[in-house]
Design a protein around this motif. Structure first.
Motif, mmCIF file in Angstrom:
data_model
loop_
_atom_site.group_PDB
_atom_site.id
_atom_site.type_symbol
_atom_site.label_atom_id
_atom_site.label_comp_id
_atom_site.label_asym_id
_atom_site.label_seq_id
_atom_site.Cartn_x
_atom_site.Cartn_y
_atom_site.Cartn_z
ATOM 1 N N GLU A 127 4.945 22.526 21.938
ATOM 2 C CA GLU A 127 5.909 22.296 20.870
ATOM 3 C C GLU A 127 6.259 20.819 20.787
ATOM 4 N N GLY A 128 6.765 20.422 19.630
ATOM 5 C CA GLY A 128 7.195 19.053 19.410
ATOM 6 C C GLY A 128 7.291 18.774 17.922
ATOM 7 N N VAL A 129 7.908 17.646 17.596
ATOM 8 C CA VAL A 129 8.049 17.223 16.203
ATOM 9 C C VAL A 129 7.769 15.729 16.125
ATOM 10 N N ILE A 130 6.954 15.343 15.164
ATOM 11 C CA ILE A 130 6.699 13.926 14.887
ATOM 12 C C ILE A 130 7.097 13.656 13.440
ATOM 13 N N ILE A 131 7.925 12.648 13.243
ATOM 14 C CA ILE A 131 8.327 12.270 11.890
ATOM 15 C C ILE A 131 7.882 10.839 11.631
ATOM 16 N N HIS A 132 7.072 10.674 10.597
ATOM 17 C CA HIS A 132 6.612 9.354 10.176
ATOM 18 C C HIS A 132 7.419 8.916 8.953
ATOM 19 N N VAL A 133 8.079 7.778 9.062
ATOM 20 C CA VAL A 133 8.817 7.239 7.922
ATOM 21 C C VAL A 133 7.855 6.391 7.099
ATOM 22 N N THR A 134 7.526 6.877 5.912
ATOM 23 C CA THR A 134 6.610 6.166 5.025
ATOM 24 C C THR A 134 7.440 5.367 4.010
ATOM 25 N N SER A 135 7.109 5.408 2.749
ATOM 26 C CA SER A 135 7.862 4.678 1.727
ATOM 27 C C SER A 135 7.410 5.154 0.361
ATOM 28 N N ILE A 136 8.345 5.127 -0.594
ATOM 29 C CA ILE A 136 7.940 5.457 -1.962
ATOM 30 C C ILE A 136 6.981 4.404 -2.517
ATOM 31 N N GLN A 137 6.886 3.255 -1.839
ATOM 32 C CA GLN A 137 6.001 2.213 -2.359
ATOM 33 C C GLN A 137 4.532 2.574 -2.199
ATOM 34 N N ARG A 138 4.235 3.612 -1.427
ATOM 35 C CA ARG A 138 2.837 4.053 -1.400
ATOM 36 C C ARG A 138 2.446 4.613 -2.762
ATOM 37 N N GLU A 139 3.450 5.062 -3.550
ATOM 38 C CA GLU A 139 3.211 5.506 -4.918
ATOM 39 C C GLU A 139 3.676 4.490 -5.944
ATOM 40 N N LEU A 140 4.573 3.606 -5.554
ATOM 41 C CA LEU A 140 5.188 2.667 -6.485
ATOM 42 C C LEU A 140 5.143 1.253 -5.903
ATOM 43 N N PRO A 141 3.955 0.695 -5.687
ATOM 44 C CA PRO A 141 3.875 -0.649 -5.105
ATOM 45 C C PRO A 141 4.372 -1.708 -6.089
ATOM 46 N N LEU A 142 4.877 -2.787 -5.537
ATOM 47 C CA LEU A 142 5.320 -3.924 -6.355
ATOM 48 C C LEU A 142 4.269 -5.021 -6.207
ATOM 49 N N PRO A 143 3.392 -5.199 -7.173
ATOM 50 C CA PRO A 143 2.230 -6.082 -7.018
ATOM 51 C C PRO A 143 2.588 -7.519 -6.651
ATOM 52 N N GLU A 144 3.753 -7.977 -7.049
ATOM 53 C CA GLU A 144 4.128 -9.352 -6.762
ATOM 54 C C GLU A 144 4.264 -9.613 -5.266
ATOM 55 N N GLY A 205 23.134 -8.719 -7.887
ATOM 56 C CA GLY A 205 21.909 -8.772 -7.097
ATOM 57 C C GLY A 205 21.314 -7.399 -6.887
ATOM 58 N N LYS A 206 22.177 -6.395 -6.660
ATOM 59 C CA LYS A 206 21.695 -5.017 -6.518
ATOM 60 C C LYS A 206 21.036 -4.542 -7.804
ATOM 61 N N GLN A 207 21.621 -4.901 -8.936
ATOM 62 C CA GLN A 207 21.037 -4.508 -10.219
ATOM 63 C C GLN A 207 19.647 -5.113 -10.414
ATOM 64 N N ILE A 208 19.463 -6.340 -9.951
ATOM 65 C CA ILE A 208 18.155 -6.990 -10.064
ATOM 66 C C ILE A 208 17.107 -6.193 -9.284
ATOM 67 N N ILE A 209 17.469 -5.771 -8.072
ATOM 68 C CA ILE A 209 16.534 -4.991 -7.252
ATOM 69 C C ILE A 209 16.247 -3.644 -7.903
ATOM 70 N N MET A 210 17.295 -2.970 -8.380
ATOM 71 C CA MET A 210 17.092 -1.660 -9.000
ATOM 72 C C MET A 210 16.211 -1.766 -10.240
ATOM 73 N N GLU A 211 16.403 -2.817 -11.028
ATOM 74 C CA GLU A 211 15.565 -3.002 -12.214
ATOM 75 C C GLU A 211 14.110 -3.246 -11.830
ATOM 76 N N SER A 212 13.890 -3.962 -10.706
ATOM 77 C CA SER A 212 12.501 -4.210 -10.276
ATOM 78 C C SER A 212 11.802 -2.923 -9.887
ATOM 79 N N LEU A 213 12.590 -1.910 -9.497
ATOM 80 C CA LEU A 213 12.041 -0.602 -9.122
ATOM 81 C C LEU A 213 11.927 0.340 -10.318
#
Length: 257
Positions: A127-144, A205-213
């Motif tokens: 028994e055991g559990v492994i959790i990998h923290v990935t990212s939504i950027q694997r689907e939504l990369p920011l090319p810059e 500044g938060k709005q700038i980040i949210m808009e970039s996403l």
């Protein structure tokens, strides 16, 4: 809610700050026996919980695996929080061999190496559990700026999916958690820097980040504790039939049908 984590032996990587620190705090509160690792310990982390190591190197992963076996006698839950990006902006042309290697060394290989070292013990106990923290950027990369980071997280997600197929029949669950923007110390500093450049305040500044996403429908980033809540539930016996899945926690950033 009782997560039934009392006495469980848990390794959490990247637990000195941000989301990792929130995960460490929640598992400790739930009664788990926690070890965490980073390059340097913060004052908030008791020394007995900490393993100093550079997980971007094979030797650092070996140090952590040895410490887990010596101090805990094995592990029941591994939460791979470690990740991030130091790549420069400027698109694909700004990413040389060194930048690509750094992103893989930080976001993919630590999980692969630690799993390889500690999974045999989990399989032996059945028994055991492994959790990998990935990212939504694997689907939504920011090319810059995040092409290499996003590619490394996509590789981690694919590796995790394959691992789950192999070891779930043997009693070890493997789950992925994909956060969007989290309001950690680093992201606060980024928002403040963008605000200064744009001549606005922190909220601007938060709005700038949210808009970039492309926007966050709930209007704010996730808190580290909110992501920790999801991770702790998935690691607990309450989620005993969940494996091979990825759970997105992004405030609705990635649209779904």
């Amino acid at each position: 809610m009782n997560l039934n984590l009392d006495g469980r032996r848990v390794l959490i990587t990247g637990g000195s700050k941000g989301m990792g620190a929130a995960v460490v705090a929640l598992f400790r509160e739930a009664g788990a026996k926690v070890l965490t690792t980073a390059r340097a310990r913060t004052a908030a982390l008791p020394e007995e919980l900490f393993i100093a190591a550079d997980l971007t190197a094979p030797e650092g992963c070996a140090t952590v695996a040895d410490a887990v076996n010596a101090r805990l006698g094995g592990v029941d839950i591994i939460v791979h929080v470690l990740g991030g990006s130091s790549a420069p902006g400027g698109g694909f042309a700004a990413l040389g061999e060194a930048e690509w290697q750094r992103e893989l060394d930080l976001n993919l290989f630590p999980a692969v190496r630690l799993d390889r070292a500690l999974l045999p013990g989990m399989l032996a106990q059945g028994e055991g559990v492994i959790i990998h923290v990935t990212s939504i950027q694997r689907e939504l990369p920011l090319p810059e700026s995040t092409t290499a980071y996003a590619a490394a997280k996509a590789a981690l997600s694919t590796y995790s999916k394959s691992l789950s197929k192999e070891v779930s029949p043997k009693g070890v669950r493997v789950v992925r958690v994909a956060p969007g923007w989290i309001e950690t110390e680093a992201s606060v500093a980024l928002a403040e820097r963008l605000a200064l450049q744009a001549g606005t305040d922190y909220e601007g500044g938060k709005q700038i980040i949210m808009e970039s996403l492309g926007g966050i429908p709930i209007g704010r980033p996730s808190k580290p504790a909110e992501v920790a809540n999801l991770i702790a539930f998935l690691a607990s016996p309450l989620a005993a039939t969940i494996t091979g899945a990825e759970y997105v926690i992004d405030g609705g950033t990635i649209p779904v049908v």
